[in-house]
Write an enzyme that holds these catalytic residues in place. Structure first.
Site, PDB file in Angstrom:
ATOM      1  N   ASP A  67      92.195 -32.716  33.435  1.00 20.44           N
ATOM      2  CA  ASP A  67      93.146 -33.829  33.328  1.00 20.44           C
ATOM      3  C   ASP A  67      92.900 -34.916  34.360  1.00 20.44           C
ATOM      4  OD1 ASP A  67      93.924 -32.188  35.435  1.00 20.44           O
ATOM      5  OD2 ASP A  67      95.763 -31.521  34.483  1.00 20.44           O
ATOM      6  N   ASN A 136     106.628 -24.985  36.182  1.00 15.23           N
ATOM      7  CA  ASN A 136     107.373 -24.976  34.913  1.00 15.23           C
ATOM      8  C   ASN A 136     106.570 -24.347  33.773  1.00 15.23           C
ATOM      9  OD1 ASN A 136     105.462 -26.906  34.332  1.00 15.23           O
ATOM     10  ND2 ASN A 136     106.889 -28.597  34.012  1.00 15.23           N
ATOM     11  N   HIS A 138     103.388 -25.118  32.943  1.00 17.02           N
ATOM     12  CA  HIS A 138     102.382 -25.958  32.280  1.00 17.02           C
ATOM     13  C   HIS A 138     100.968 -25.518  32.638  1.00 17.02           C
ATOM     14  CE1 HIS A 138     102.391 -29.217  35.708  1.00 17.02           C
ATOM     15  NE2 HIS A 138     101.346 -28.460  35.856  1.00 17.02           N
ATOM     16  N   GLU A 143     102.962 -30.130  29.349  1.00 19.52           N
ATOM     17  CA  GLU A 143     104.309 -29.821  29.818  1.00 19.52           C
ATOM     18  C   GLU A 143     105.076 -29.002  28.763  1.00 19.52           C
ATOM     19  OE1 GLU A 143     104.764 -30.250  32.828  1.00 19.52           O
ATOM     20  OE2 GLU A 143     104.790 -32.319  33.523  1.00 19.52           O
TER      21      GLU A 143
END
Ligand code: GLP
Length: 264
Positions: A67, A136, A138, A143
């Site tokens: 990313d 979280n 990811h 996400e």
């Protein structure tokens, strides 16, 4: 899923680097999927030491990172390109043409994302994908509620992710709101995957990924469907796992005797 639990971050990073080294020894032309984040820094440091000591030759690999922040040019100190250049590519002298990250400053980020996905396919796909995990759940910047079959694309970051990553930016700087991330479907096409998680902030995400239901709410949980995933975590990140006794029975001390780790 192979679950390897080791005492601390340093040991987890060495095990991860060992897995990468075995991959490269088996195929010097391996295509590696790489990740950024604080968790990965000691992994890259171990690879750099291996190259500098003449124990490892990484000159023939190709790399695709997961990313990049939209809006950041490659030379921006908080860009993931800059992270990779300083932690790995420059210290091992890897030819820039053998490395790839999405261009955060592309005029058309959506087009750049599609180009990047095709480039991975054109390179023959990823042999070994290295992953971290967000608090979280990811992976990459996919996400919660990301499509579990998504391709590389632009994602809006959650407030939690922006807060988690704010520590890398100067106080006056804005944390980017968008990123180009390799998709979950693209990640799942990697021939093998190793996910590294360390520290208590990852404990809930690790438990949900390994022992929870497969759900887009926890993107990493899709890895339960992959046939070759190794999760390497330290004690703190393993703290919420309920089936820990079983993982310890299969891999005492987090060792993989079948991979030559009997003495580590
Ligand atoms: C970022 C990256 C992820 C990484 C995560 C965890 O969001 N896009 O690939 O896994 O951070 O980072 P850290 O290792 O710093 O906790």
């Amino acid at each position: 899923m192979k679950i390897l639990i080791v005492p601390d971050h340093a040991t987890a990073a060495l095990r991860t680097a060992g897995t990468i080294m075995r991959q490269i020894a088996g195929n010097p032309r391996s295509v590696l999927g790489l990740a950024t984040g604080g968790t990965m820094e000691p992994v890259y440091a171990a690879l750099v030491s291996g190259v500098q000591a003449g124990r490892l030759d990484m000159r023939s690999i190709r790399t695709f990172n997961l990313d990049e922040y939209v809006g950041l040019p490659p030379e921006h100190p908080q860009s993931y390109r800059h992270f990779m250049e300083t932690r790995l590519f420059a210290p091992i002298g890897l030819d820039r043409d053998r490395t790839a990250l999405p261009r955060g400053d592309a005029a058309d980020p959506a087009e750049e994302a599609a180009r990047y996905d095709h480039a991975i396919t054109a390179a023959g796909g990823i042999d070994l994908q290295l992953l971290g995990i967000g608090a979280n759940g990811h992976i990459g910047f996919n996400e919660p509620t990301s499509s579990l079959s998504s391709r590389t694309r632009v994602k809006t970051l959650t407030r939690r992710t922006m807060e988690d990553n704010a520590r890398f930016f100067d106080p006056h700087e804005m944390v980017p709101r968008y990123a180009i991330t390799v998709g979950i479907g693209t990640i799942m096409e990697a021939r093998s995957i190793v996910l590294l998680a360390t520290g208590g902030t990852k404990a809930a995400a690790v438990a949900a990924m390994v022992e929870g239901p497969v759900t887009a709410r926890v993107p990493a949980s899709i890895l339960q469907f992959h046939r070759s995933v190794t999760v390497i975590c330290d004690e703190a990140a393993a703290a919420h796992l309920q089936l820990r006794d079983y993982y310890e029975t299969v891999h005492p001390g987090g060792r993989q005797p079948d991979a030559g780790e009997g003495r580590l």
